[in-house]
Write a protein that holds these residues in place. Structure first.
Motif, short mmCIF file in Angstrom:
data_model
loop_
_atom_site.label_atom_id
_atom_site.label_comp_id
_atom_site.label_asym_id
_atom_site.label_seq_id
_atom_site.Cartn_x
_atom_site.Cartn_y
_atom_site.Cartn_z
N LYS A 215 0.84 -1.20 0.00
CA LYS A 215 0.00 0.00 0.00
C LYS A 215 0.87 1.24 0.00
N TYR A 216 1.96 1.19 0.76
CA TYR A 216 2.91 2.30 0.83
C TYR A 216 4.31 1.75 0.55
N ASN A 217 4.72 1.84 -0.69
CA ASN A 217 6.03 1.31 -1.07
C ASN A 217 7.09 2.36 -0.77
N ILE A 218 7.65 2.27 0.44
CA ILE A 218 8.77 3.16 0.76
C ILE A 218 10.06 2.34 0.84
N ALA A 219 10.10 1.37 -0.08
CA ALA A 219 11.33 0.64 -0.36
C ALA A 219 11.84 1.00 -1.75
N VAL B 218 3.09 9.68 -0.54
CA VAL B 218 3.28 8.26 -0.24
C VAL B 218 4.18 8.10 0.98
N LEU B 219 5.27 8.87 1.03
CA LEU B 219 6.17 8.80 2.17
C LEU B 219 5.46 9.22 3.46
N PHE C 276 13.21 6.98 -0.01
CA PHE C 276 12.47 8.16 0.46
C PHE C 276 12.21 9.21 -0.61
N VAL C 277 12.50 8.91 -1.89
CA VAL C 277 12.32 9.94 -2.93
C VAL C 277 11.15 9.59 -3.86
N GLN C 278 10.14 8.93 -3.31
CA GLN C 278 8.90 8.78 -4.06
C GLN C 278 8.04 10.02 -3.85
N GLY D 186 0.66 -2.48 5.28
CA GLY D 186 0.91 -2.25 3.86
C GLY D 186 2.15 -1.44 3.59
N VAL D 187 2.95 -1.16 4.64
CA VAL D 187 4.21 -0.42 4.48
C VAL D 187 5.31 -1.40 4.08
N MET D 188 6.02 -1.07 3.02
CA MET D 188 7.07 -1.95 2.50
C MET D 188 8.45 -1.37 2.77
N PHE D 189 9.26 -2.13 3.50
CA PHE D 189 10.69 -1.89 3.67
C PHE D 189 11.45 -3.08 3.10
N VAL D 190 12.78 -2.95 3.04
CA VAL D 190 13.65 -4.05 2.64
C VAL D 190 14.51 -4.45 3.83
N PRO D 191 14.50 -5.72 4.24
CA PRO D 191 15.30 -6.15 5.40
C PRO D 191 16.79 -6.20 5.07
#
Length: 403
Positions: free
Chosen positions: A21-25, A379-380, A373-375, A349-354
């Motif tokens: 839902k929130y791709n902050i990856a 969204v951020l 962080f540059v979307q 729905g928040v997406m990070f990368v481990p």
């Protein structure tokens, strides 16, 4: 059969990015359309793409216009201009990196790779039979590299030094003085330097007037330097699938071009034309201004979040690029970053990368996540607000790693 390790970060992105839902990856600056490019450009009369052109394979190495434009960009602040023939257009930077490594590295070679970094840069040389030494940057010193450690890593069979500047996943830079030291060491041993500069020139927290501001590796006067880049990260055009290899050494380009014949014959003409339009003087400055301003605005938003959650997270603030490497902990113990990212995706729905899964070898980077962080700012902001709620209501469920 070549033994290639699973490409962890790409598999993670493939698993989650279309459902988040929130791709902050996301590692690209907020994407633009062809119409957006037209609006950004000072040249409103010229078409982005000439739709009357027949869609043949086109120029195999990339159009003269695109290669010439890139050569001019790499000729800034250099004593001699880079010829257009010293640029090879590829299907993204990922193909550029692969072709370079496939062409230059094999059994019996030794490769030194800046770390942490994009897994491709060390896993591909390993798969080709080379020995790889990781040159580890030091988080406590702002992800600094130790030149004396580099000297100690060099062997008689060292073929290649790989650096990533700006660095993925930390957003750190290799300062100009360190680049000069790397070049001096490589020149003495005739070692090739490959600089993955895919996040260049997105410098949001360092000025060109700063003594640490790094020039491209091609600007340092050493012939055996080679760089890769793309339209994806700083230029918001990942969908064009346009990247490149550029070098001061024409023979290195010819070696890569020979290998390229066995992969992609050419980059699509429409993609080439869009990239050429975006990088033209009438457009590139406005496009980069838009993206640097977006990066500056968004990194302040992310910094405010981190400062208000120092009880659970910390970082070395990035100086360039689109990503940050943030460490989450519970009472001083790193969290299980894979479980953390899975729970965030499932509950918010928040997406990070481990970090430990996608950037770590062994036990490295437990508790770290990579954040893009540059979307679009909205969204951020919404993603961080959902994360804020999770930190208040669900963070206690995240397991910590016992030391």
């Amino acid at each position: 059969m070549v033994n290639v390790k699973p490409f962890a970060v790409e598999q993670w992105m493939d698993k989650y990015e279309l459902t988040a839902k929130y791709n902050i990856a996301e590692t690209c600056c907020a994407s633009v359309s062809v119409d957006d490019l037209k609006e950004l450009s000072d040249d409103k009369s010229s078409p982005v793409v000439d739709l009357s052109n027949k869609l043949t394979y086109g120029p195999i190495r990339g159009s003269e216009r695109l290669r010439g434009t890139l050569a001019n960009l790499y000729s800034v602040k250099t004593p001699t201009a880079l010829p257009a023939d010293n640029v090879l257009i590829t299907a993204g930077a990922i193909q550029a990196n692969f072709l370079l490594l496939y062409s230059l590295v094999g059994p019996g070679d030794h490769v030194i790779c800046h770390y942490p970094t994009y897994q491709q840069l060390y896993s591909v040389p390993e798969s080709l039979g080379a020995e790889v030494s990781l040159w580890k940057s030091k988080e406590k010193e702002g992800w600094k590299l130790d030149i004396d450690e580099l000297k100690g890593l060099i062997r008689p069979n060292t073929k290649l030094i790989i650096i990533n500047n700006p660095q993925n996943p930390t957003g750190a830079i290799i300062p100009q003085s360190t680049l000069e030291d790397i070049v001096d060491i490589a020149r003495e041993k005739s070692i090739i330097i490959h600089s993955d500069e895919v996040y260049r020139p997105l410098f949001h927290s360092i000025s060109p007037m700063d003594k640490d501001f790094p020039l491209s590796i091609l600007s340092l006067g050493y012939e055996n330097t080679i760089t890769t880049g793309s339209m994806s990260k700083s230029y918001s055009l990942a969908g064009t699938r346009v990247g490149w290899i550029a070098s001061r050494n024409r023979s290195l380009i010819e070696t890569c071009a020979a290998a390229r014949d066995y992969t992609t014959i050419s980059v699509g003409q429409i993609d080439d034309a869009i990239a050429s339009y975006a990088l033209a003087p009438s457009c590139i400055h406005n496009l980069l201004k838009r993206n640097i301003e977006l990066a500056k605005k968004n990194i302040d938003i992310l910094e405010n979040f981190i400062e208000s959650h120092r009880w659970a997270c910390d970082w070395v603030k990035p100086r360039a690029g689109t990503v940050a490497f943030v460490r989450f902990n519970k009472l001083g113990k790193p969290v299980d970053d894979v479980a953390f990212c899975d729970m965030l995706q499932e509950r918010t729905g928040v997406m990070f990368v481990p970090g430990s899964l996608c950037f770590g070898e062994g036990a490295d980077f437990k508790g770290y996540v990579r954040i893009g962080f540059v979307q679009e700012t909205e969204v951020l902001e919404k993603g961080l607000e959902a994360l804020r709620s999770f930190m208040e209501e669900g963070y206690e469920d995240v397991p910590a790693i016992k030391k």
